[in-house]
Structures are given as C-alpha cells and as structure tokens.
Write a protein that holds these residues in place. Structure first.
Motif, PDB file in Angstrom:
ATOM      1  N   LEU A   8     -49.126  15.486 -96.794  1.00 50.42           N
ATOM      2  CA  LEU A   8     -48.112  16.320 -96.170  1.00 50.42           C
ATOM      3  C   LEU A   8     -48.243  16.503 -94.573  1.00 50.42           C
ATOM      4  O   LEU A   8     -47.264  16.182 -93.778  1.00 50.42           O
ATOM      5  CB  LEU A   8     -47.745  17.361 -97.038  1.00 50.42           C
ATOM      6  N   GLN A   9     -49.358  16.916 -94.401  1.00 48.42           N
ATOM      7  CA  GLN A   9     -49.735  17.351 -93.067  1.00 48.42           C
ATOM      8  C   GLN A   9     -49.459  16.105 -92.176  1.00 48.42           C
ATOM      9  O   GLN A   9     -48.884  16.066 -91.081  1.00 48.42           O
ATOM     10  CB  GLN A   9     -51.149  17.984 -93.038  1.00 48.42           C
ATOM     11  N   GLY A  10     -50.334  15.149 -92.754  1.00 50.09           N
ATOM     12  CA  GLY A  10     -50.031  13.614 -91.735  1.00 50.09           C
ATOM     13  C   GLY A  10     -48.705  13.204 -91.632  1.00 50.09           C
ATOM     14  O   GLY A  10     -48.275  12.865 -90.470  1.00 50.09           O
ATOM     15  N   VAL A  56     -49.442  18.204 -82.818  1.00 52.41           N
ATOM     16  CA  VAL A  56     -50.858  17.982 -82.362  1.00 52.41           C
ATOM     17  C   VAL A  56     -51.948  19.144 -83.011  1.00 52.41           C
ATOM     18  O   VAL A  56     -53.113  19.039 -83.578  1.00 52.41           O
ATOM     19  CB  VAL A  56     -51.183  18.073 -80.860  1.00 52.41           C
ATOM     20  N   LEU A  57     -51.118  20.339 -83.349  1.00 52.28           N
ATOM     21  CA  LEU A  57     -52.118  21.540 -84.215  1.00 52.28           C
ATOM     22  C   LEU A  57     -52.100  20.933 -85.462  1.00 52.28           C
ATOM     23  O   LEU A  57     -53.195  21.157 -85.987  1.00 52.28           O
ATOM     24  CB  LEU A  57     -51.259  22.646 -84.074  1.00 52.28           C
ATOM     25  N   LEU A  58     -51.216  20.189 -86.077  1.00 54.31           N
ATOM     26  CA  LEU A  58     -51.441  19.710 -87.473  1.00 54.31           C
ATOM     27  C   LEU A  58     -52.708  18.954 -87.566  1.00 54.31           C
ATOM     28  O   LEU A  58     -53.291  18.743 -88.324  1.00 54.31           O
ATOM     29  CB  LEU A  58     -50.037  19.078 -88.130  1.00 54.31           C
ATOM     30  N   ILE A  59     -52.640  17.723 -86.655  1.00 55.06           N
ATOM     31  CA  ILE A  59     -53.823  16.816 -86.663  1.00 55.06           C
ATOM     32  C   ILE A  59     -55.172  17.640 -86.373  1.00 55.06           C
ATOM     33  O   ILE A  59     -55.927  17.394 -86.966  1.00 55.06           O
ATOM     34  CB  ILE A  59     -53.402  15.809 -85.348  1.00 55.06           C
ATOM     35  N   VAL A  60     -55.238  18.526 -85.487  1.00 55.16           N
ATOM     36  CA  VAL A  60     -56.433  19.352 -85.141  1.00 55.16           C
ATOM     37  C   VAL A  60     -56.515  20.182 -86.686  1.00 55.16           C
ATOM     38  O   VAL A  60     -57.580  20.416 -86.774  1.00 55.16           O
ATOM     39  CB  VAL A  60     -56.273  20.263 -83.972  1.00 55.16           C
ATOM     40  N   THR A  70     -50.930  27.356 -87.854  1.00 50.30           N
ATOM     41  CA  THR A  70     -50.086  27.566 -86.721  1.00 50.30           C
ATOM     42  C   THR A  70     -49.047  26.613 -86.625  1.00 50.30           C
ATOM     43  O   THR A  70     -47.972  26.765 -86.202  1.00 50.30           O
ATOM     44  CB  THR A  70     -50.944  27.780 -85.506  1.00 50.30           C
ATOM     45  N   GLY A  71     -49.557  25.225 -86.675  1.00 55.06           N
ATOM     46  CA  GLY A  71     -48.774  24.006 -86.208  1.00 55.06           C
ATOM     47  C   GLY A  71     -47.597  24.019 -87.497  1.00 55.06           C
ATOM     48  O   GLY A  71     -46.426  23.523 -87.124  1.00 55.06           O
ATOM     49  N   ALA A  72     -47.859  24.146 -88.743  1.00 51.86           N
ATOM     50  CA  ALA A  72     -46.759  24.243 -89.820  1.00 51.86           C
ATOM     51  C   ALA A  72     -45.920  25.255 -89.385  1.00 51.86           C
ATOM     52  O   ALA A  72     -44.813  24.911 -89.783  1.00 51.86           O
ATOM     53  CB  ALA A  72     -47.473  24.431 -91.163  1.00 51.86           C
ATOM     54  N   LEU A  73     -46.198  26.433 -89.159  1.00 56.72           N
ATOM     55  CA  LEU A  73     -45.336  27.528 -88.921  1.00 56.72           C
ATOM     56  C   LEU A  73     -44.410  27.430 -87.869  1.00 56.72           C
ATOM     57  O   LEU A  73     -43.343  27.434 -87.814  1.00 56.72           O
ATOM     58  CB  LEU A  73     -46.091  28.885 -88.480  1.00 56.72           C
ATOM     59  N   ILE A  74     -45.165  26.696 -86.535  1.00 58.13           N
ATOM     60  CA  ILE A  74     -44.115  26.506 -85.445  1.00 58.13           C
ATOM     61  C   ILE A  74     -43.062  25.233 -85.700  1.00 58.13           C
ATOM     62  O   ILE A  74     -41.950  25.554 -85.472  1.00 58.13           O
ATOM     63  CB  ILE A  74     -45.111  25.899 -84.233  1.00 58.13           C
TER      64      ILE A  74
END
Length: 115
Positions: A8-10, A56-60, A70-74
C-alpha cells in the motif's frame, strides 16, 4: 500484515509522485482542474510539492517508520482537502472516487504503522 503495508505504501508513493509531478510541471489536466475549483495556480504548485514530499517520506519510510507515518498523515490530510474541494464544486462521485480511495489508503497505512 507488514507486506500489505509495504505494498500500500508503494502504491501511494507512486500515485502521489505522479500527481505531484503533474501539478508542479503544470500538466493541462491539473491546471484546468485548479481553475475549475477556483484555486490560484500557485496553490497547484504548493499542493504538488506537498504531495511530492509525502510520497518521498513514504519511500524513506521503508527504512524509517517515523517517515512513513509522517508521509501517510500528510497525504491523508491532503486527500481530505481534495475530497472537500470536490464536494465544494459538486463534482460527481466518479470525479471524487480516486482521491477518496487514496485518502483512505493513506490513513490505512498511517494506522497500520501506529499499531
């Protein structure tokens, strides 16, 4: 469950990278969309940058759980803004469905990491 979270993240990272680049580069679809919704073009660029940062935060986040959260929340919050925009201009469900699904997936990833 970890594999599902990573998949899901990808998917989210890929889709928001494409959407963010489209907004920042000024693709016709995004330029017309922001005109239709009554938003200035600078907001399209800001939105695109926010989407790129979230992606990018999801990738990191594959290496740093905090980045993924943080990326998912944003992206989830950005998705809520997109949903509200579609509701504001009375777009059809078909036009709203993609951002609705992406927002839900972003919050699913967020809560999967919080567990």
């Amino acid at each position: 469950m970890e594999i599902v979270t990573y998949i899901l993240q990808g998917i989210l990272a890929l889709l928001f990278l494409m959407a963010g680049f489209g907004k920042v580069s000024g693709s016709e679809m995004h330029v017309e969309g922001f005109k239709k919704w009554g938003y200035p073009q600078w907001f399209r660029i800001v939105t695109g940058i926010v989407e790129l940062v979230g992606a990018v935060l999801l990738i990191v986040g594959y290496w740093s759980e905090t980045s993924a959260i943080t990326g998912a929340l944003i992206l989830g919050i950005t998705g809520i803004g997109g949903i509200l925009t579609h509701i504001k201009v009375k777009d059809s469900f078909k036009d709203t469905a993609m951002i609705l699904i992406l927002a839900i997936l972003a919050f699913v990833v967020f809560f999967l990491y919080l567990k």
